[in-house]
Design an enzyme around this catalytic site. Structure first.
Site, PDB file in Angstrom:
ATOM      1  N   CYS A  70      65.448  52.672 -24.308  1.00 62.10           N
ATOM      2  CA  CYS A  70      66.761  53.201 -24.680  1.00 62.10           C
ATOM      3  C   CYS A  70      67.571  53.695 -23.483  1.00 62.10           C
ATOM      4  CB  CYS A  70      66.595  54.317 -25.706  1.00 62.10           C
ATOM      5  SG  CYS A  70      65.375  55.570 -25.254  1.00 62.10           S
ATOM      6  N   GLN A 100      67.470  63.398 -22.111  1.00 63.74           N
ATOM      7  CA  GLN A 100      67.193  62.577 -23.280  1.00 63.74           C
ATOM      8  C   GLN A 100      66.910  63.391 -24.537  1.00 63.74           C
ATOM      9  OE1 GLN A 100      65.015  59.391 -20.367  1.00 63.74           O
ATOM     10  NE2 GLN A 100      64.559  59.150 -22.532  1.00 63.74           N
ATOM     11  N   SER A 149      65.213  62.727 -30.462  1.00 64.66           N
ATOM     12  CA  SER A 149      65.077  61.599 -31.385  1.00 64.66           C
ATOM     13  C   SER A 149      64.459  60.386 -30.710  1.00 64.66           C
ATOM     14  CB  SER A 149      66.439  61.218 -31.983  1.00 64.66           C
ATOM     15  OG  SER A 149      67.397  60.988 -30.968  1.00 64.66           O
ATOM     16  N   HIS A 165      71.426  60.239 -25.607  1.00 65.33           N
ATOM     17  CA  HIS A 165      70.919  60.411 -24.240  1.00 65.33           C
ATOM     18  C   HIS A 165      72.090  60.504 -23.267  1.00 65.33           C
ATOM     19  CE1 HIS A 165      67.039  59.789 -25.783  1.00 65.33           C
ATOM     20  NE2 HIS A 165      66.740  58.597 -25.290  1.00 65.33           N
TER      21      HIS A 165
END
Length: 243
Positions: free
Chosen positions: A31, A58, A61, A144
């Site tokens: 991610c 970050q 989740s 993030h």
């Protein structure tokens, strides 16, 4: 599969052509890497990036639902004068920052940091780009954030970068510091784009830029990117294993 040389690692805005050589598997990147390369690719095309220094902030989740529940529970415990219980993370995450995401590897880099380094080179298709990373977990539920410093071969002014990024697919430039306009996780949560702001020149080197990059890690950082890969496969008639 991400670093398997026989498996494409794809971010559709960055390396869509890589889906053409798949052999039945296409990997969805990390991610934090996804949102960074979406912003860096157009700058790399314009001026060739030599070096990247990234520090991430970050959201929980990224760890999963149990981490979301733990952050919420710890906040409630602290407000009720109770000791917070830490089971998902090694330490309390509420009102704290943890400079460790995943396990430590050789050289005391975490696996998350190694992923960002290696995946950036693979996705960008350029092993000459030097990348170093520090990844940090922060008490945010979704989104993030990344502080990214780049050094390029060709000079790019902050104005140049804003123009280039404003025309880039999947990118929204949100950058007017005099009006306190810059990306934050609360802006990115629930949105598909990668938001870029705090674009400014690094005055310590000749060709340097600083960027602040924010994105919803569950959408563009995971589910959306996978859907975009599927759409790309359909559009290019590449569904199925090549004969």
């Amino acid at each position: 599969w991400r670093m398997d040389p026989e498996v494409p690692l794809v971010v559709p805005e960055v390396n869509p052509d890589d889906v053409d050589w798949h052999k039945g598997i296409i990997a969805n990147p990390n991610c934090s890497t996804i949102q960074m390369v979406v912003a860096l690719k157009p700058l790399h095309d314009a001026a060739k990036i030599k070096r990247v220094i990234v520090s991430t902030y970050q959201a929980v989740s990224g760890t999963g639902q149990k981490a979301i529940a733990e952050l919420e529970k710890q906040v409630r415990q602290l407000f009720n004068m109770q000791d917070p219980e830490a089971t998902v993370y090694p330490y309390q995450i509420a009102f704290n920052c943890l400079p460790q995401i995943d396990v430590f590897t050789d050289g005391d880099y975490t696996f998350e940091e190694i992923k960002m380094i290696k995946e950036t080179n693979k996705i960008m298709g350029d092993d000459s780009i030097k990348v170093t990373a520090t990844t940090v977990r922060v008490p945010v539920f979704y989104g993030h954030s990344e502080s990214v410093n780049i050094e390029t071969e060709k000079k790019l002014t902050a104005k140049d970068a804003r123009v280039i990024l404003s025309q880039a697919p999947g990118v929204t430039v949100y950058d007017n510091p005099s009006e306190k306009i810059y990306p934050m996780p609360i802006h990115a949560a629930g949105e598909d784009d990668v938001f870029v702001g705090r674009i400014r020149e690094d005055n310590t080197i000749d060709n340097g830029l600083n960027l602040w990059i924010v994105s919803d890690n569950i959408r563009k950082g995971a589910a959306l990117n996978a859907v975009q890969i599927a759409e790309l496969l359909i559009a290019r008639d590449k569904v199925g294993v090549p004969a």
